[in-house]
Design an enzyme around this catalytic site. Structure first.
Site, PDB file in Angstrom:
ATOM      1  CE  LYS A 113     -17.269 -21.895 -16.533  1.00 38.29           C
ATOM      2  NZ  LYS A 113     -18.406 -22.814 -16.629  1.00 38.29           N
ATOM      3  CE  LYS A 195     -25.170 -13.040 -17.944  1.00 33.16           C
ATOM      4  NZ  LYS A 195     -25.072 -14.156 -18.885  1.00 33.16           N
ATOM      5  CE  LYS A 198     -25.667 -19.305 -10.528  1.00 37.41           C
ATOM      6  NZ  LYS A 198     -26.751 -19.915 -11.280  1.00 37.41           N
TER       7      LYS A 198
END
Ligand code: TRP
Length: 332
Positions: A113, A195, A198
């Site tokens: 991140k 994976k 969304k």
């Protein structure tokens, strides 16, 4: 004999996918009868990346309604919104005083991140795993059902538990991961090496729990397979393997049974059936969800009672910890 304690949570950062359902929530539903379960909607974790306040509020209630629609039962489990149980934050501060910068800076999720968002590198993103450790340790948790991506964070929770126990005296249970079977890890329908998420740019790569039947069918039909043309289960046919996993989890059929059923048939037949299976499995959840999301009073009752229950459970542990580190016990 006392049941083991389970803790897990989902971030309210957007709509849930069948990956969240198959990989987590469906599994939790089964754990409820055998363990003392705690399931949180971790809004404190969600704000480690910028959120639009109205969306965060909406998503938090949506995840709660989905938990309930999928079968989590507030009579059996403690279901609550993380920010309502401020004990998590109190423990987090204490544990952060025992967390090493070096170890936190090696967390792969943080590094990931951090490399993507250098304009908002906030301190909470860095201490995220300490809060997660607090979530877990506060309840005397024995088992934490988590995906692979959270294993390193769980390792930190274990380290912190041991460090605290060694420095003071036996206090925390050292939690174990509850690793799901391979089939529970649902991959992107467009790229079976990553994976299902969304946050993927391609909407065809995931199925949302609230997708309607036509959308589900379209997405399954478009799912990436291969040109081999034989329904079999192996790493070379990763797209198909992922679809077989979904099929297997939703029908409780074994992989072998499924492969056998499609002997001599093409991908079209297989995908057609799978699309129906997914749509049929999600329909009752979607219907229940539509009912629940309108019933704000009921949702409020569930999260209020859940927070009260959670507070009652965590009180003793927190005051024990506070006493051990040398804080004067509150007398009011
Ligand atoms: N970090 C977890 C995730 O993003 C969510 C989470 C927060 C969690 N606290 C937890 C999971 C405690 C298990 C236990 O998936």
């Amino acid at each position: 004999m006392s049941k083991g304690v389970v803790f897990s949570g989902v971030q309210p950062t957007g709509e849930l996918t069948i990956g969240n359902y198959i990989g987590a929530i469906k599994h939790w539903v089964d754990l409820q009868d055998d363990y003392d379960c705690n399931f949180s909607i971790v809004d404190l974790h969600a704000i480690t990346v910028p959120q639009i306040p109205a969306n965060l509020r909406k998503n938090t209630l949506e995840v709660l309604a989905l938990y309930l629609a999928a079968g989590l039962d507030p009579e059996k489990s403690t279901i609550f919104i993380q920010s309502h149980v401020t004990e998590h934050l109190e423990l987090s501060w204490i544990l952060s005083s025992m967390s090493y910068m070096g170890q936190l800076s090696r967390m792969t999720q943080y590094k990931d991140k951090a490399s993507k968002s250098d304009e908002n590198l906030n301190a909470a993103l860095f201490t995220y795993p300490v809060l997660m450790a607090s979530d877990i340790l506060l309840y005397g948790t024995n088992f934490v059902p988590v995906g692979d991506d959270q294993k390193q964070h769980l390792e930190l929770a274990r380290d912190l538990a041991e460090r605290f126990n060694n420095r003071y005296s036996q206090t925390f249970v050292v939690p174990e991961p509850l690793i799901q079977e391979e089939g529970a890890r649902i991959m992107s329908l467009q790229d079976p090496t990553v994976k299902m998420s969304k946050s993927d740019d391609n909407v065809n790569s995931y199925i949302l729990l609230l997708d309607d039947r036509a959308t589900i069918i379209r997405k399954i039909k478009r799912a990436v397979t291969d040109s081999i043309g034989v329904v079999s289960y192996n790493d070379e046919q990763a797209g198909l393997k992922n679809l077989i996993n979904i099929y297997s989890v939703l029908t409780n059929k074994t992989v072998d049974e499924i492969v056998k059923k499609y002997e001599g048939k093409g991908y079209g037949d297989f995908k057609g059936d799978l699309a129906e299976i997914v749509a049929d499995s999600l329909e009752p959840i979607r219907n229940k969800y539509e009912e629940l999301i309108k019933d704000k009073d009921y949702l409020e009752k569930v999260y209020s009672e859940g927070a009260e229950k959670a507070k009652r459970k965590t009180k003793k542990m927190l005051s024990k910890v506070q006493r051990k580190v040398g804080f004067i016990q509150k007398k009011y």
